[in-house]
Structures are given as structure tokens and as C-alpha cells.
Design a protein around this motif. Structure first.
Motif, PDB file in Angstrom:
ATOM      1  N   LEU A   3       0.836  -1.194   0.000  1.00  0.00           N
ATOM      2  CA  LEU A   3       0.000   0.000   0.000  1.00  0.00           C
ATOM      3  C   LEU A   3       0.871   1.244   0.000  1.00  0.00           C
ATOM      4  O   LEU A   3       1.921   1.291   0.651  1.00  0.00           O
ATOM      5  CB  LEU A   3      -0.897   0.011   1.248  1.00  0.00           C
ATOM      6  N   GLN A   6      -0.631   7.109   0.923  1.00  0.00           N
ATOM      7  CA  GLN A   6      -1.973   7.649   0.822  1.00  0.00           C
ATOM      8  C   GLN A   6      -3.027   6.570   1.093  1.00  0.00           C
ATOM      9  O   GLN A   6      -4.042   6.818   1.756  1.00  0.00           O
ATOM     10  CB  GLN A   6      -2.193   8.266  -0.573  1.00  0.00           C
ATOM     11  N   GLU A   7      -2.790   5.362   0.571  1.00  0.00           N
ATOM     12  CA  GLU A   7      -3.734   4.274   0.790  1.00  0.00           C
ATOM     13  C   GLU A   7      -3.760   3.857   2.265  1.00  0.00           C
ATOM     14  O   GLU A   7      -4.819   3.532   2.814  1.00  0.00           O
ATOM     15  CB  GLU A   7      -3.378   3.083  -0.101  1.00  0.00           C
ATOM     16  N   HIS A  51     -10.640   1.394   1.234  1.00  0.00           N
ATOM     17  CA  HIS A  51      -9.806   0.294   0.748  1.00  0.00           C
ATOM     18  C   HIS A  51      -9.528   0.484  -0.742  1.00  0.00           C
ATOM     19  O   HIS A  51     -10.434   0.831  -1.509  1.00  0.00           O
ATOM     20  CB  HIS A  51     -10.522  -1.033   0.988  1.00  0.00           C
ATOM     21  N   PRO A  52      -8.294   0.283  -1.187  1.00  0.00           N
ATOM     22  CA  PRO A  52      -8.002   0.436  -2.616  1.00  0.00           C
ATOM     23  C   PRO A  52      -8.761  -0.618  -3.429  1.00  0.00           C
ATOM     24  O   PRO A  52      -9.042  -1.714  -2.930  1.00  0.00           O
ATOM     25  CB  PRO A  52      -6.484   0.223  -2.699  1.00  0.00           C
TER      26      PRO A  52
END
Length: 349
Positions: A3, A6-7, A51-52
Motif C-alpha cells: 500500500l 496515501q492508501e 480500501h483500494p
């Protein structure tokens, strides 16, 4: 790739996965799982806020001998293609290696904890020593799964003296621990049975060990605190051990330096010496093993000086707190186990 920062920030406050959805499926059915579209899988549980996005999925359970430790999974190949059998083989191999590493770490921790428990079971719980006070502490070496040969003991004698012993058998294995237990028990019996000076007891112990055991070299200090009217006398003999540290109220701590003598197991016919020193009311004698002061990058005298400074700072504490302070602020590198035994003469009533 993991990740991005930013995530990670977008997932702030979100708990780690709880084993639902596809990850839970892997744990319940530990077989490799390849999914081209996560959202279309019947066990998909969706994603938390922030969540991405994830589309394709390849997951393998991390397990050893049927016990599942967790999951290893990937999402979305960088080239956008679905995960294939070659990808699965690689992830299965990685999961197998991870499982072995986790199992080894658990085995090391189990061995370390078992070794420490074994060592502690060999050491005595100090009995009621009144009118004297007594306290002791043992701390194992920082190296995992090592047992040592450090020991201590203290008990009252029929002549109203208090016996004290500290010792260290060379080695860091089960043989050293077994030799320690054998030597400690043999010495305890000799001290209690004989009304002879500490030097004579150590001489008899050395001869007995030489005759009926194959124990390694051992250092020891055997002492008696003997009442002398309204005061006391410390009488001791050393078999290659470090000197006791004396803390007298109103004075700076000092070591009772004498000829240390030969360790046990070198020459049983070599004569040993007794030494005496007067003790006033409220005096504390600290016996310890070399693991407390040894450091490979400093001479042992530097460690002894540092220990004396710590004793000067904390000498007015209760014996339990004093022992804890000495072991907490030890000047060694922690490579060896440490034992401390402290005895204090009564205060005036």
C-alpha cells in the motif's frame, strides 16, 4: 507493491482483516484460490471504506502440518492479466517457506520458555531467614533456548548463622544446568551437616565432585553471616568467584576483595582460605554472578564500578527492589544469565 502512504492513510482506523470473505475461505479450506473477479465470487464480503480497489485475487493459506497460521495473497497482476498456474506455484512455495519460518520461530520461543522454566525450577525459593532479610533474582541470557549454570541459595543454620552461596557452572546447556543442580544440592547438605568454616566445606565439595562426578569447572562463593553480640561477622571463602559487594548504611558500597582462589574442579588438594569482615546493623551483602557485569567491549572492573554506582543509588531500597534495580540497570551486554542474592542484617529494635 503493498500500500502507498496515501492508501494507508485512507484506511486509518480500520481494523486488520478478520478472516471473512475470501481470506476466511482460505483459512477454512486451505487450498490455493484464484479468482478473476473478486466481487463475483460467492464468498466475497466487500471492502471497508477507503480500501483500494482490487479485482483479481490469488491466495494461499500459510500452514505447517495441518495448522493454518494465516494467508498469503496477491491482487491484480501488474500486466492486468489473470493470475495463472505459474503464479500459483510461486505463491505456494512462498507460503510454504513462510510457514516453516513461523513454525521455527514458535519452536524457538517454546524452547526458550521451556529452558527458562527449567532453570527457574532448579533455583530455590528463599525460605524465611529471620532475623535476617534475603532476596534473590535470576534473569536468563538474551540468547534464545539457552540454560545456564548460575545458582544461589540461602538458609538458616542450627548455630543461628545464615548461610549464603552463589555459583556459576561453566557452560550454557542442559549439562550445565544439571551440574548446577547437583552441585547446589551437594553443597547445601555439606553446609548444613558440617560445623566447619566455608573453606573446609568448599574443599570437601571439590573432592566429592572430583570423585563421583564429571562436572565442568564451577565458581562459587560460600558465606556465613554469624551473630557476634550486637553485631555480625561475614565469613566467606571464594572458589574463583567475584567478590561480594557490601552496602553499609551511611557509607559508599565497597567490594570485599580477597584472593579469589581456584574454581571447583581445578585442584581439589589446593588449600582454600577463609576471610572475615564485620557487619553492622542494616548492612547488605550482595552476591552475584559474572553475567551481571561482563561486557566484551569493556574490562570487568568497569562493570564492577558501574554496579557499585547503581548500588549506591538504590542501596536504601527494600532488598527485593534493590535486586530488581541491580538487574534492570546491569552494565553487561546480556549475553549470559544473571543471578543476584542479597542478605541484610537486622536493624536495631
Amino acid at each position: 507493491m503493498g500500500l502507498s502512504e496515501q492508501e494507508r492513510a485512507a484506511l486509518g482506523g480500520i481494523d486488520f482483516p478478520r478472516g471473512r470473505g475470501l481470506l476466511g475461505t482460505l483459512i477454512r479450506r486451505p487450498e490455493p484460490l484464484r479468482v478473476q473477479e473478486i466481487s463475483s465470487h460467492p464468498h466475497s464480503a466487500g471492502f471497508p471504506p477507503g480500501h483500494p480497489p482490487m479485482c483479481s485475487f490469488l491466495g494461499v493459506a500459510i500452514s505447517v502440518r495441518g495448522e493454518v497460521y494465516g494467508d498469503l495473497y496477491l491482487a491484480d497482476r501488474r500486466d492486468g492479466e489473470p493470475f495463472d498456474a505459474y503464479d500459483e506455484d510461486i505463491v505456494v512455495a512462498l507460503a510454504g517457506a513462510a510457514g516453516v519460518a513461523i513454525e521455527n520461530a514458535r519452536l524457538f520461543e517454546h524452547a526458550r520458555a521451556g529452558s527458562e522454566l527449567f532453570q527457574r525450577l532448579l533455583l530455590p525459593t528463599l525460605p524465611d531467614l529471620r532475623p535476617y532479610e534475603g532476596a534473590a533474582v535470576y534473569r536468563p541470557a538474551t540468547t534464545p533456548a539457552r540454560v545456564g549454570g548460575d545458582w544461589y541459595d540461602a538458609f538458616l543454620l542450627p548455630d543461628r548463622a545464615c548461610a549464603a552461596v552463589i555459583g556459576d557452572v561453566c557452560g550454557h546447556d542442559l549439562n550445565a544446568a544439571a551440574a548446577m543442580a547437583q552441585t547446589r544440592n551437594m553443597l547445601r547438605a555439606l553446609v548444613y551437616d558440617r560445623r566447619t568454616p566455608p573453606s573446609a566445606v568448599l574443599t570437601q565439595l571439590d573432592r566429592t565432585l572430583h570423585a563421583i562426578t564429571n562436572n565442568p569447572l564451577t565458581t562459587a562463593c560460600l558465606a556465613r553471616i554469624e551473630p557476634e553480640g550486637s553485631a555480625w561477622t561475614l565469613r566467606w571463602s571464594s572458589a574463583g568467584h567475584l567478590p561480594p559487594l557490601l552496602i553499609t548504611p551511611g557509607q559508599r558500597p565497597k567490594y570485599l576483595h580477597v584472593d579469589p582462589g581456584l574454581p571447583l574442579g581445578v585442584d581439589a588438594d589446593q588449600p582454600r582460605s577463609d576471610h572475615t569482615h564485620p557487619l553492622s546493623a542494616g548492612s547488605t551483602v550482595v552476591f552475584f554472578t559474572d553475567g551481571l557485569v561482563e561486557h566484551p567491549q569493556r574490562p570487568i572492573d568497569a562493570g564492577l564500578d558501574a554496579l557499585a554506582r547503581t548500588a549506591a543509588t538504590h542501596g536504601g531500597l527494600s532488598l527485593n527492589d534493590l535486586c530488581q534495580a541491580l538487574v534492570d540497570h546491569h552494565p553487561s551486554d546480556g549475553h549470559d544469565d544473571m543471578a543476584i542474592l542479597a542478605l541484610r542484617t537486622p536493624l536495631p529494635t
